[in-house]
Design a protein around this motif. Structure first.
Motif, short mmCIF file in Angstrom:
data_model
loop_
_atom_site.label_atom_id
_atom_site.label_comp_id
_atom_site.label_asym_id
_atom_site.label_seq_id
_atom_site.Cartn_x
_atom_site.Cartn_y
_atom_site.Cartn_z
N MET A 19 -47.49 17.76 1.43
CA MET A 19 -48.03 19.04 1.87
C MET A 19 -47.35 19.48 3.17
O MET A 19 -47.07 20.68 3.35
CB MET A 19 -49.54 18.93 2.06
N ALA A 20 -47.08 18.53 4.07
CA ALA A 20 -46.41 18.87 5.32
C ALA A 20 -44.99 19.38 5.07
O ALA A 20 -44.53 20.31 5.74
CB ALA A 20 -46.39 17.65 6.25
N VAL A 21 -44.29 18.76 4.11
CA VAL A 21 -42.94 19.22 3.79
C VAL A 21 -43.00 20.65 3.24
O VAL A 21 -42.15 21.50 3.56
CB VAL A 21 -42.27 18.28 2.77
N THR A 22 -44.00 20.94 2.41
CA THR A 22 -44.14 22.29 1.85
C THR A 22 -44.28 23.33 2.96
O THR A 22 -43.62 24.37 2.95
CB THR A 22 -45.36 22.35 0.92
N THR A 23 -45.14 23.05 3.92
CA THR A 23 -45.32 24.00 5.02
C THR A 23 -44.09 24.07 5.90
O THR A 23 -43.81 25.11 6.50
CB THR A 23 -46.55 23.61 5.86
N LEU B 143 -48.01 21.02 11.65
CA LEU B 143 -47.46 20.89 13.00
C LEU B 143 -46.66 19.60 13.13
O LEU B 143 -45.55 19.59 13.69
CB LEU B 143 -48.60 20.91 14.02
N ALA B 144 -47.22 18.50 12.60
CA ALA B 144 -46.51 17.23 12.66
C ALA B 144 -45.17 17.30 11.93
O ALA B 144 -44.16 16.78 12.40
CB ALA B 144 -47.38 16.12 12.07
N GLY B 145 -45.16 17.95 10.77
CA GLY B 145 -43.92 18.09 10.03
C GLY B 145 -42.86 18.85 10.81
O GLY B 145 -41.69 18.48 10.82
N MET B 146 -43.29 19.92 11.46
CA MET B 146 -42.35 20.71 12.26
C MET B 146 -41.85 19.93 13.48
O MET B 146 -40.77 20.20 14.00
CB MET B 146 -43.01 22.02 12.71
N LEU B 147 -42.66 18.97 13.95
CA LEU B 147 -42.22 18.12 15.06
C LEU B 147 -41.31 17.00 14.59
O LEU B 147 -40.39 16.59 15.30
CB LEU B 147 -43.44 17.51 15.77
N HIS C 256 -38.31 14.93 0.00
CA HIS C 256 -38.81 13.58 0.29
C HIS C 256 -38.73 13.25 1.77
O HIS C 256 -38.77 12.06 2.14
CB HIS C 256 -38.00 12.56 -0.52
N ALA C 257 -38.63 14.24 2.62
CA ALA C 257 -38.40 14.01 4.05
C ALA C 257 -39.50 13.19 4.71
O ALA C 257 -39.26 12.43 5.65
CB ALA C 257 -38.22 15.34 4.77
N MET C 258 -40.75 13.33 4.22
CA MET C 258 -41.88 12.71 4.91
C MET C 258 -42.36 11.42 4.26
O MET C 258 -43.37 10.87 4.68
CB MET C 258 -43.04 13.71 4.98
N ASP C 259 -41.66 10.93 3.25
CA ASP C 259 -42.15 9.74 2.53
C ASP C 259 -42.26 8.53 3.47
O ASP C 259 -43.33 7.91 3.56
CB ASP C 259 -41.22 9.41 1.37
#
Length: 292
Positions: A42-46, A202-206, A217-220
């Motif tokens: 979900m974080a990657v999507t945002t 926010l965490a994904g953008m950080l 798959h950036a956040m796996d």
């Protein structure tokens, strides 16, 4: 000593990134008493939404705002359309559905945006500042630490000083009793999912500008490490998530620097097992609530 200090600063900078994502896991746990294994996808999507807006407008900050708003919308949508209809009597149901959602999101992102690596620019310089000839934190690391600190304070105030935060926690711990007291439990769950997804955005953008780049798959791997950080600190404690993230970051940095990168997964596993054996609720776990 110089090497130790360098590894310490490096561990704090990466740990702050893990802490930011661990906060999202803590938030959904406090709101719904479950671990959202789809949080990373979900974080990657945002993040795709955020960087699309940033590319179109030339402003990272507009992209950041768009990502957080997309997180609010996505979290509410997932809860209202999917998770609300999952039987929660068996905890495995939530896990299976969340893992299925991960596969669905990653497949859709791959079809829409492709699986290629896309570099993501940071709003501040990522080169470490030198203190006494030793590379310390970069301006971007300081921004991440400041953002995480602000989020921790806001979450602490939300859950301890506001009526909606107290209703969210009551709905998670005792939904039937909360309904009898007039709390709209379904609405509180939706708010909890929306807030958790916004913090995840926010965490994904950080996280992504630190070298991960943008791809489905950036956040796996980040999810695995952040989950460890959340468990180490305590799934019910925002402060614990930050401390756990910094602790995991330091351990990974020391192990990588002194023993080599091949031993880092083992170090994370040993840390997780040690905490679960000594203090299963996490380092910052509070007293167990009584059931009414």
């Amino acid at each position: 000593m110089d090497r130790f200090l360098f590894l310490t600063f490096d561990g704090l900078s990466t740990g702050a990134v893990y802490a930011a994502f661990a906060l999202a896991l803590v938030l959904i746990w406090r709101a719904a008493r479950l671990v959202n294994f789809a949080q990373g996808a979900m974080a990657v999507t945002t993040a795709y939404v955020g960087y699309a807006v940033a590319s179109a407008t030339g402003s990272y900050w507009l992209g950041l705002g768009a990502a957080v708003l997309a997180g609010l919308a996505l979290g509410a949508l997932v809860e209202r359309v999917l998770m609300r209809f999952v039987g929660h009597a068996n905890p495995l149901n939530d896990v299976i559905v969340a893992l299925g959602l991960v596969l669905l999101i990653q497949a859709v992102l791959g079809m829409v945006f492709g699986n290629e690596y896309r570099p993501a620019a940071a709003p501040f310089d990522t080169d470490a500042l030198s203190i006494g000839g030793i590379a310390a934190l970069s301006p971007y690391d300081l921004w991440v630490l400041g953002a995480v600190l602000v989020v921790v304070v806001l979450l602490a105030l939300l859950f301890t000083r506001t009526p909606i935060g107290l209703r969210m926690r009551a709905s998670a711990f005792a939904p039937e009793v909360s309904r009898l007291l007039g709390v709209n439990v379904n609405r509180m769950l939706t708010v909890g999912w929306a807030l958790a997804a916004a913090v995840g955005a926010l965490a994904g953008m950080l996280v992504i500008p630190t070298g991960l780049g943008l791809h489905p798959h950036a956040m796996d791997l980040v999810f695995v490490v952040a989950f460890t950080a959340a468990v180490v600190g305590g799934l019910d404690s925002p402060v614990g998530a930050v401390v756990g993230g910094l602790l995991v970051g330091l351990i990974l940095s020391y192990v990588t620097g002194y023993l080599g990168p091949d031993t880092t997964p083992l170090a994370v596993l040993v840390l997780l097992l040690a905490v679960l054996l000594v203090r299963p609720g996490g380092l910052f776990s509070s007293a167990r609530a009584r059931h009414v």
